[in-house]
Design a protein around this motif. Structure first.
Motif, PDB file in Angstrom:
ATOM      1  N   ALA A 157       7.274  -2.011  -7.930  1.00 36.64           N
ATOM      2  CA  ALA A 157       6.065  -2.510  -7.277  1.00 36.64           C
ATOM      3  C   ALA A 157       6.482  -3.697  -6.424  1.00 36.64           C
ATOM      4  O   ALA A 157       7.013  -4.678  -6.944  1.00 36.64           O
ATOM      5  CB  ALA A 157       5.020  -2.922  -8.308  1.00 36.64           C
ATOM      6  N   ARG A 158       6.254  -3.607  -5.117  1.00 34.70           N
ATOM      7  CA  ARG A 158       6.780  -4.603  -4.179  1.00 34.70           C
ATOM      8  C   ARG A 158       5.696  -5.565  -3.714  1.00 34.70           C
ATOM      9  O   ARG A 158       4.611  -5.147  -3.292  1.00 34.70           O
ATOM     10  CB  ARG A 158       7.371  -3.904  -2.951  1.00 34.70           C
ATOM     11  N   GLY A 181       0.795  -1.221   0.000  1.00 36.10           N
ATOM     12  CA  GLY A 181       0.000   0.000   0.000  1.00 36.10           C
ATOM     13  C   GLY A 181       0.829   1.273   0.000  1.00 36.10           C
ATOM     14  O   GLY A 181       0.417   2.297  -0.551  1.00 36.10           O
ATOM     15  N   ASP A 182       2.018   1.216   0.618  1.00 42.48           N
ATOM     16  CA  ASP A 182       2.905   2.397   0.631  1.00 42.48           C
ATOM     17  C   ASP A 182       3.789   2.347  -0.609  1.00 42.48           C
ATOM     18  O   ASP A 182       4.975   2.057  -0.539  1.00 42.48           O
ATOM     19  CB  ASP A 182       3.734   2.461   1.916  1.00 42.48           C
ATOM     20  N   SER A 183       3.182   2.639  -1.738  1.00 44.29           N
ATOM     21  CA  SER A 183       3.860   2.447  -3.028  1.00 44.29           C
ATOM     22  C   SER A 183       4.907   3.520  -3.286  1.00 44.29           C
ATOM     23  O   SER A 183       4.884   4.610  -2.713  1.00 44.29           O
ATOM     24  CB  SER A 183       2.839   2.425  -4.164  1.00 44.29           C
ATOM     25  N   ASN A 184       5.830   3.173  -4.169  1.00 43.80           N
ATOM     26  CA  ASN A 184       6.908   4.080  -4.562  1.00 43.80           C
ATOM     27  C   ASN A 184       7.013   4.082  -6.078  1.00 43.80           C
ATOM     28  O   ASN A 184       6.334   3.312  -6.766  1.00 43.80           O
ATOM     29  CB  ASN A 184       8.230   3.642  -3.930  1.00 43.80           C
ATOM     30  N   MET A 224      -1.764  -0.561 -14.104  1.00 47.81           N
ATOM     31  CA  MET A 224      -2.859  -1.061 -13.280  1.00 47.81           C
ATOM     32  C   MET A 224      -2.398  -1.479 -11.885  1.00 47.81           C
ATOM     33  O   MET A 224      -3.222  -1.797 -11.022  1.00 47.81           O
ATOM     34  CB  MET A 224      -3.522  -2.272 -13.959  1.00 47.81           C
ATOM     35  N   LEU A 225      -1.092  -1.497 -11.660  1.00 43.85           N
ATOM     36  CA  LEU A 225      -0.558  -1.911 -10.358  1.00 43.85           C
ATOM     37  C   LEU A 225      -0.639  -0.737  -9.372  1.00 43.85           C
ATOM     38  O   LEU A 225       0.333  -0.039  -9.125  1.00 43.85           O
ATOM     39  CB  LEU A 225       0.887  -2.389 -10.501  1.00 43.85           C
ATOM     40  N   GLN A 226      -1.813  -0.545  -8.826  1.00 46.80           N
ATOM     41  CA  GLN A 226      -2.032   0.488  -7.832  1.00 46.80           C
ATOM     42  C   GLN A 226      -1.750  -0.069  -6.434  1.00 46.80           C
ATOM     43  O   GLN A 226      -1.600  -1.280  -6.260  1.00 46.80           O
ATOM     44  CB  GLN A 226      -3.475   0.993  -7.925  1.00 46.80           C
ATOM     45  N   PRO A 227      -1.648   0.783  -5.416  1.00 49.28           N
ATOM     46  CA  PRO A 227      -1.483   0.262  -4.047  1.00 49.28           C
ATOM     47  C   PRO A 227      -2.569  -0.757  -3.699  1.00 49.28           C
ATOM     48  O   PRO A 227      -3.747  -0.524  -3.950  1.00 49.28           O
ATOM     49  CB  PRO A 227      -1.610   1.527  -3.190  1.00 49.28           C
ATOM     50  N   GLN A 268       9.834  -7.930  -6.690  1.00 49.58           N
ATOM     51  CA  GLN A 268       9.644  -6.553  -7.150  1.00 49.58           C
ATOM     52  C   GLN A 268       9.494  -6.543  -8.683  1.00 49.58           C
ATOM     53  O   GLN A 268      10.165  -7.297  -9.379  1.00 49.58           O
ATOM     54  CB  GLN A 268      10.821  -5.666  -6.749  1.00 49.58           C
ATOM     55  N   ILE A 269       8.620  -5.684  -9.155  1.00 48.62           N
ATOM     56  CA  ILE A 269       8.508  -5.419 -10.592  1.00 48.62           C
ATOM     57  C   ILE A 269       9.071  -4.026 -10.838  1.00 48.62           C
ATOM     58  O   ILE A 269       8.639  -3.048 -10.201  1.00 48.62           O
ATOM     59  CB  ILE A 269       7.055  -5.500 -11.089  1.00 48.62           C
ATOM     60  N   VAL A 270      10.025  -3.931 -11.723  1.00 52.85           N
ATOM     61  CA  VAL A 270      10.758  -2.683 -11.935  1.00 52.85           C
ATOM     62  C   VAL A 270       9.901  -1.677 -12.707  1.00 52.85           C
ATOM     63  O   VAL A 270       9.373  -1.988 -13.787  1.00 52.85           O
ATOM     64  CB  VAL A 270      12.084  -2.956 -12.685  1.00 52.85           C
ATOM     65  N   LEU A 271       9.781  -0.483 -12.155  1.00 50.99           N
ATOM     66  CA  LEU A 271       9.014   0.598 -12.787  1.00 50.99           C
ATOM     67  C   LEU A 271       9.909   1.706 -13.309  1.00 50.99           C
ATOM     68  O   LEU A 271       9.493   2.488 -14.168  1.00 50.99           O
ATOM     69  CB  LEU A 271       8.007   1.178 -11.787  1.00 50.99           C
ATOM     70  N   GLU A 272      11.126   1.788 -12.787  1.00 49.57           N
ATOM     71  CA  GLU A 272      12.123   2.744 -13.269  1.00 49.57           C
ATOM     72  C   GLU A 272      13.465   2.035 -13.360  1.00 49.57           C
ATOM     73  O   GLU A 272      13.814   1.244 -12.474  1.00 49.57           O
ATOM     74  CB  GLU A 272      12.242   3.953 -12.326  1.00 49.57           C
ATOM     75  N   PRO A 273      14.261   2.269 -14.418  1.00 48.41           N
ATOM     76  CA  PRO A 273      15.555   1.607 -14.555  1.00 48.41           C
ATOM     77  C   PRO A 273      16.465   1.893 -13.357  1.00 48.41           C
ATOM     78  O   PRO A 273      16.519   3.030 -12.868  1.00 48.41           O
ATOM     79  CB  PRO A 273      16.131   2.215 -15.842  1.00 48.41           C
ATOM     80  N   HIS A 274      17.149   0.867 -12.887  1.00 52.14           N
ATOM     81  CA  HIS A 274      18.120   1.048 -11.804  1.00 52.14           C
ATOM     82  C   HIS A 274      19.011  -0.185 -11.735  1.00 52.14           C
ATOM     83  O   HIS A 274      18.762  -1.190 -12.399  1.00 52.14           O
ATOM     84  CB  HIS A 274      17.430   1.288 -10.456  1.00 52.14           C
TER      85      HIS A 274
END
Length: 362
Positions: free
Chosen positions: A280-281, A273-276, A350-353, A323-329
């Protein structure tokens, strides 16, 4: 509860009855239960009626709910009005789709027809059409909504417009439907057929990717293949789609460990729920598998959007977190175990909190 259905389309004005019957039987084997038809022309009324009655009865015997799309021109040819729907009740259909709108009061009155036919409204207009009809105290359980399809390339709906139109219906709890395109089908209502999706973005995507996105919006109950005939492989892949929660079909890395496969495919995942913005964790796996070793592999290269990673032995308490990567790192404490398929990348939005999701093998 509103159950979500898969549907087929057939076009008796252009098709061979035996091929339609075979298609409906095949669809039934894969759990399809809704049928869209359109009546485009009426020559001899008796022959037209007999032709449609036959195929509709075949569909009914197989358990299909059948809707027929009717234009005002057909009503004129039949010499009937929207207030008298006995002709369609005799055909055996479950409902009629009104592609053209009236004044709201008319649609509300039609919804009380004595044959209990469903009245399906065109959803592909972002106006207060439905609100107007409901303000006239329509018979809501018999009011459905269905988007248009778009045979001409470039003319399908944009995502923002589609969402706005769909939300107008879903906020009232109306049963909804939209179309996806078969990459095999070459038959539709017109002599132009560049596929028959509702959304332009879907026109050339694999059929299961189209359906996954529509269901994931939470705004569409039924997904219908617009063009005929879809291949058996397409019917099979569409039947395998999870209609009630987001499910990714990842491409796996060759060196994925057994415990990582177990974590991916054996668990119910949800985004914290505390998304970043970075990832996506899904964190329950790190609790359940906290004592299970997971050696580093595929951990040195930069991760890209859509990569699926799992914490390795170097990640402390985060070992075995998904984790699904949403930004390259880049982070060597994570193993790349797979990747979301390119055609499913738009599902990441669609991966909301708290969104529940799964990984599936096909």
């Amino acid at each position: 509860m509103t159950f979500r259905q898969l549907g087929l389309s057939i076009y008796p004005d252009h098709s061979i009855p035996q091929e339609d019957e075979a298609y409906l039987e095949l669809g039934c084997q894969y759990g399809f239960s809704r049928l869209f038809m359109s009546m485009l022309e009426v020559g001899d009324i008796a022959k037209t009626k007999a032709k449609y009655q036959h195929i509709i009865q075949v569909a009914k015997d197989l358990g299909y709910q059948t809707m027929i799309d009717i234009s005002p021109r057909i009503f004129n040819q039949l010499g009937i009005s929207y207030q008298e729907l006995g002709f369609f009740a005799e055909l055996g259909v479950d409902g009629i789709r009104l592609d053209q709108g009236f004044d709201g009061s008319t649609e509300a009155l039609i919804s009380y027809n004595p044959y209990n036919l469903i009245i399906e409204l065109n959803m592909s207009n972002n106006v207060a059409y439905l609100d107007n009809i409901l303000s006239y105290q329509a018979n809501e359980p018999y009011v459905f909504g269905c988007h248009n399809f778009y045979p001409q390339v470039g003319t399908g709906l944009t995502v923002p417009f589609f969402l706005a139109c769909s939300e107008r219906f879903k906020k009232h709890g109306i049963h909804t439907a939209a179309f996806v395109a078969s990459q095999n089908g070459d038959q539709g209502p017109w002599n132009v057929n560049d596929g028959l999706p509702t959304l332009e973005k879907d026109r050339y995507l694999p059929i299961e990717a189209q359906a996954k996105w529509l269901f994931a919006t939470g705004l569409i109950d039924d997904v219908i293949i617009g063009n005929a005939y879809a291949s058996e492989a397409e019917l099979q892949s569409l039947a395998a789609v999870n209609r009630y929660q987001l499910a990714f079909t990842p491409e796996l890395m060759p060196d994925i460990a057994p415990v990582e496969k177990e974590i991916l495919f054996g668990m119910q995942h949800f985004r914290r729920g505390d998304s970043n913005a970075l990832v996506a964790r899904s964190t329950q796996s790190r609790v359940i598998y906290k004592a299970t070793p997971n050696a580093p592999h595929d951990s040195e290269k930069k991760f890209q959007i859509g990569d699926i990673v799992i914490g390795n032995d170097q990640f402390g308490i985060y070992k075995n977190e998904v984790q699904i990567v949403l930004e390259p790192h880049q982070d060597s404490r994570k193993n790349k175990v797979g990747r979301i398929k390119p055609e499913e990348l738009d599902l990441l939005e669609m991966l909301q909190p708290w969104t529940k999701f799964k990984f599936q093998t096909r």
